[in-house]
Design an enzyme around this catalytic site. Structure first.
Site, PDB file in Angstrom:
ATOM      1  CE  LYS A 145      42.635 -27.484 -44.147  1.00  0.00           C
ATOM      2  NZ  LYS A 145      43.968 -27.572 -44.845  1.00  0.00           N
ATOM      3  CB  THR A 178      51.006 -24.322 -36.480  1.00  0.00           C
ATOM      4  OG1 THR A 178      50.871 -23.039 -36.725  1.00  0.00           O
ATOM      5  CG2 THR A 178      50.393 -24.571 -34.882  1.00  0.00           C
ATOM      6  N   GLY A 182      52.785 -26.361 -41.588  1.00  0.00           N
ATOM      7  CA  GLY A 182      52.587 -27.556 -42.405  1.00  0.00           C
ATOM      8  C   GLY A 182      51.449 -28.466 -41.843  1.00  0.00           C
ATOM      9  CB  THR A 183      48.338 -27.662 -39.623  1.00  0.00           C
ATOM     10  OG1 THR A 183      48.228 -26.413 -40.161  1.00  0.00           O
ATOM     11  CG2 THR A 183      49.158 -27.434 -38.261  1.00  0.00           C
ATOM     12  N   GLY A 184      48.066 -28.145 -42.456  1.00  0.00           N
ATOM     13  CA  GLY A 184      47.239 -28.523 -43.637  1.00  0.00           C
ATOM     14  C   GLY A 184      47.813 -29.789 -44.347  1.00  0.00           C
ATOM     15  CB  CYS A 185      51.131 -30.175 -45.721  1.00  0.00           C
ATOM     16  SG  CYS A 185      51.198 -28.656 -46.885  1.00  0.00           S
TER      17      CYS A 185
HETATM   18  N1  LIG Z   1      46.582 -24.518 -32.608  1.00  0.00           N
HETATM   19  C1  LIG Z   1      46.006 -25.854 -32.946  1.00  0.00           C
HETATM   20  N2  LIG Z   1      45.953 -26.725 -31.950  1.00  0.00           N
HETATM   21  C2  LIG Z   1      45.256 -27.863 -32.546  1.00  0.00           C
HETATM   22  N3  LIG Z   1      44.811 -28.198 -33.702  1.00  0.00           N
HETATM   23  C3  LIG Z   1      45.167 -27.262 -34.571  1.00  0.00           C
HETATM   24  C4  LIG Z   1      45.645 -26.175 -34.296  1.00  0.00           C
HETATM   25  N4  LIG Z   1      45.765 -25.331 -35.338  1.00  0.00           N
HETATM   26  C5  LIG Z   1      45.259 -25.902 -36.486  1.00  0.00           C
HETATM   27  N5  LIG Z   1      44.775 -27.138 -36.026  1.00  0.00           N
HETATM   28  C6  LIG Z   1      44.401 -28.293 -36.763  1.00  0.00           C
HETATM   29  O1  LIG Z   1      45.053 -28.520 -37.832  1.00  0.00           O
HETATM   30  C7  LIG Z   1      44.489 -28.971 -38.980  1.00  0.00           C
HETATM   31  C8  LIG Z   1      44.877 -28.358 -40.098  1.00  0.00           C
HETATM   32  O2  LIG Z   1      44.034 -27.047 -40.098  1.00  0.00           O
HETATM   33  P1  LIG Z   1      44.541 -25.615 -40.487  1.00  0.00           P
HETATM   34  O3  LIG Z   1      45.588 -25.073 -39.441  1.00  0.00           O
HETATM   35  O4  LIG Z   1      43.339 -24.692 -40.466  1.00  0.00           O
HETATM   36  O5  LIG Z   1      45.147 -25.885 -41.917  1.00  0.00           O
HETATM   37  P2  LIG Z   1      45.993 -25.127 -42.982  1.00  0.00           P
HETATM   38  O6  LIG Z   1      47.276 -25.356 -42.569  1.00  0.00           O
HETATM   39  O7  LIG Z   1      45.529 -25.459 -44.284  1.00  0.00           O
HETATM   40  O8  LIG Z   1      45.772 -23.543 -42.584  1.00  0.00           O
HETATM   41  C9  LIG Z   1      42.912 -29.036 -38.642  1.00  0.00           C
HETATM   42  O9  LIG Z   1      42.539 -30.344 -38.252  1.00  0.00           O
HETATM   43  C10 LIG Z   1      43.000 -27.974 -37.495  1.00  0.00           C
HETATM   44  O10 LIG Z   1      41.700 -28.277 -36.679  1.00  0.00           O
HETATM   45  C1  LIG Z   2      55.098 -25.797 -50.895  1.00  0.00           C
HETATM   46  C2  LIG Z   2      54.247 -25.257 -49.988  1.00  0.00           C
HETATM   47  N1  LIG Z   2      53.118 -26.010 -49.931  1.00  0.00           N
HETATM   48  C3  LIG Z   2      51.954 -25.766 -49.153  1.00  0.00           C
HETATM   49  C4  LIG Z   2      52.238 -24.967 -48.014  1.00  0.00           C
HETATM   50  C5  LIG Z   2      50.992 -24.782 -47.052  1.00  0.00           C
HETATM   51  O1  LIG Z   2      51.055 -25.753 -46.128  1.00  0.00           O
HETATM   52  P1  LIG Z   2      50.140 -25.721 -45.136  1.00  0.00           P
HETATM   53  O2  LIG Z   2      50.103 -27.168 -44.453  1.00  0.00           O
HETATM   54  O3  LIG Z   2      48.945 -25.435 -45.394  1.00  0.00           O
HETATM   55  O4  LIG Z   2      51.045 -24.965 -43.941  1.00  0.00           O
HETATM   56  P2  LIG Z   2      51.201 -23.379 -43.650  1.00  0.00           P
HETATM   57  O5  LIG Z   2      52.054 -22.737 -44.793  1.00  0.00           O
HETATM   58  O6  LIG Z   2      49.707 -22.914 -43.550  1.00  0.00           O
HETATM   59  O7  LIG Z   2      52.027 -23.408 -42.488  1.00  0.00           O
HETATM   60  C6  LIG Z   2      53.211 -24.181 -48.007  1.00  0.00           C
HETATM   61  N2  LIG Z   2      53.685 -23.365 -47.080  1.00  0.00           N
HETATM   62  N3  LIG Z   2      54.371 -24.644 -48.987  1.00  0.00           N
END
Ligand SMILES: Nc1ncnc2c1ncn2[C@@H]1O[C@H](COP(=O)(O)OP(=O)(O)O)[C@@H](O)[C@H]1O
Ligand SMILES: Cc1ncc(COP(=O)(O)OP(=O)(O)O)c(N)n1
Length: 263
Positions: A173, A204, A206-209
């Site tokens: 990602k 943003t 929770g994007t990864g989950c």
């Molecule tokens: N500001 C944004 N606008 C559009 N897509 C985004 C943005 N931030 C993250 N993404 C997308 O959201 C998904 C989760 O990515 P990311 O945020 O890197 O994960 P994590 O939550 O694990 O850090 C990926 O597909 C990434 O390209």
């Molecule tokens: C309980 C819990 N699990 C996972 C995460 C991380 O989630 P993620 O979707 O990567 O979102 P961000 O924390 O990066 O916004 C979490 N925070 N809590």
């Protein structure tokens, strides 16, 4: 029949990430969501105020209750907290005939640790080898492989470094890079680049989950890995565009954006 999808992850009391994000995503995508809770966090828009792991036997018991009676068509893993829980979950998944999406959650968006440093080796040697798709962000790639990505061109090298630990596919990602939101999906022979506009939205959480749960939902419906990832990217992009303020800090993505008129 409605497919069953299981999330094995931590609880986020604020409802934006973790188990809560996973179950909302599953509902939005039309599958039956079920959960094995590994840890409970006290968490809100400002960060993680506390975290408590569940005992290994509680994790095993939840897993067996769900898998032995109800059955699962796909599994997603998130926060696993400790080496002991990583190894337990890897063993359970390895013994289950269902695709597994492994989100190797390391730290939250606020920089709070959700995985003990001592668990990294178990992630590399036990969890990644049982993954159908691993979905690390760039911080997790650096933690797991030592590879630091600063540009889109370096995503390919990062993917190769993660694939060396044995997942069938890896989705790197690129959400933490500037510019378009670009991710790379590969199994070492096929490459799929997923590109979306970057939304200048600070909500943003929770994007990864959300992305990993959406992939698991697609796999449970019978999509191929590239099809499930493409559909999941479209869903998470819409959810980010619709992200909203909550509390004083970083708000969540909107899991219900399609119910509110998004297309
Ligand atoms: N500001 C944004 N606008 C559009 N897509 C985004 C943005 N931030 C993250 N993404 C997308 O959201 C998904 C989760 O990515 P990311 O945020 O890197 O994960 P994590 O939550 O694990 O850090 C990926 O597909 C990434 O390209
Ligand atoms: C309980 C819990 N699990 C996972 C995460 C991380 O989630 P993620 O979707 O990567 O979102 P961000 O924390 O990066 O916004 C979490 N925070 N809590």
């Amino acid at each position: 029949m409605i497919p069953n999808v299981l999330t094995v992850a931590g609880s986020d009391s604020g409802g934006g990430a973790g188990i809560q994000a996973d179950l909302k995503t599953m509902l939005a995508l039309g599958v039956h969501g079920m959960s094995v809770i590994t840890a409970v966090t006290a968490q809100n828009s400002l960060g993680v105020q506390g975290a408590w792991e569940l005992p290994v036997e509680a994790v095993r018991a939840q897993y067996r209750s769900v898998v032995d009676d109800i059955g699962v068509q796909a599994i997603k893993t998130g926060m696993l907290a400790s080496a002991e829980l990583v190894e337990t979950v890897a063993e359970l998944i390895g013994g289950t005939d269902a695709p597994a999406v492994v989100d190797p959650v390391g730290v939250s968006k606020h920089g709070d640790s959700l995985l003990a440093a001592s668990a990294l080796d178990s992630v590399r040697t036990k969890l990644l080898p049982v993954a159908t798709v691993a979905t690390p962000n760039l911080d997790e790639v650096a933690q797991i492989t030592g590879v630091h990505v600063e540009s889109e061109e370096q995503l390919r090298g990062a993917a190769a470094a993660v694939l060396a630990y044995g997942p069938r596919w890896v989705l790197i990602k690129g959400g933490h890079l500037p510019g378009d939101a670009v991710d790379l999906l590969t199994d070492g022979s096929e490459e799929h680049w997923l590109r979306a506009p970057r939304y200048d939205n600070r909500h943003t959480h929770g994007t990864g989950c959300t992305l990993a749960s959406a992939i698991a939902s697609g796999l449970a419906k019978g999509l191929s890995v590239p099809e499930a990832v493409a559909a999941a990217k479209e869903y998470v992009t819409g959810a980010i565009e619709a992200g909203f303020a909550l509390g004083e800090g970083i708000g969540p993505v909107d899991h219900g954006w399609r119910f509110r008129g998004g297309s």
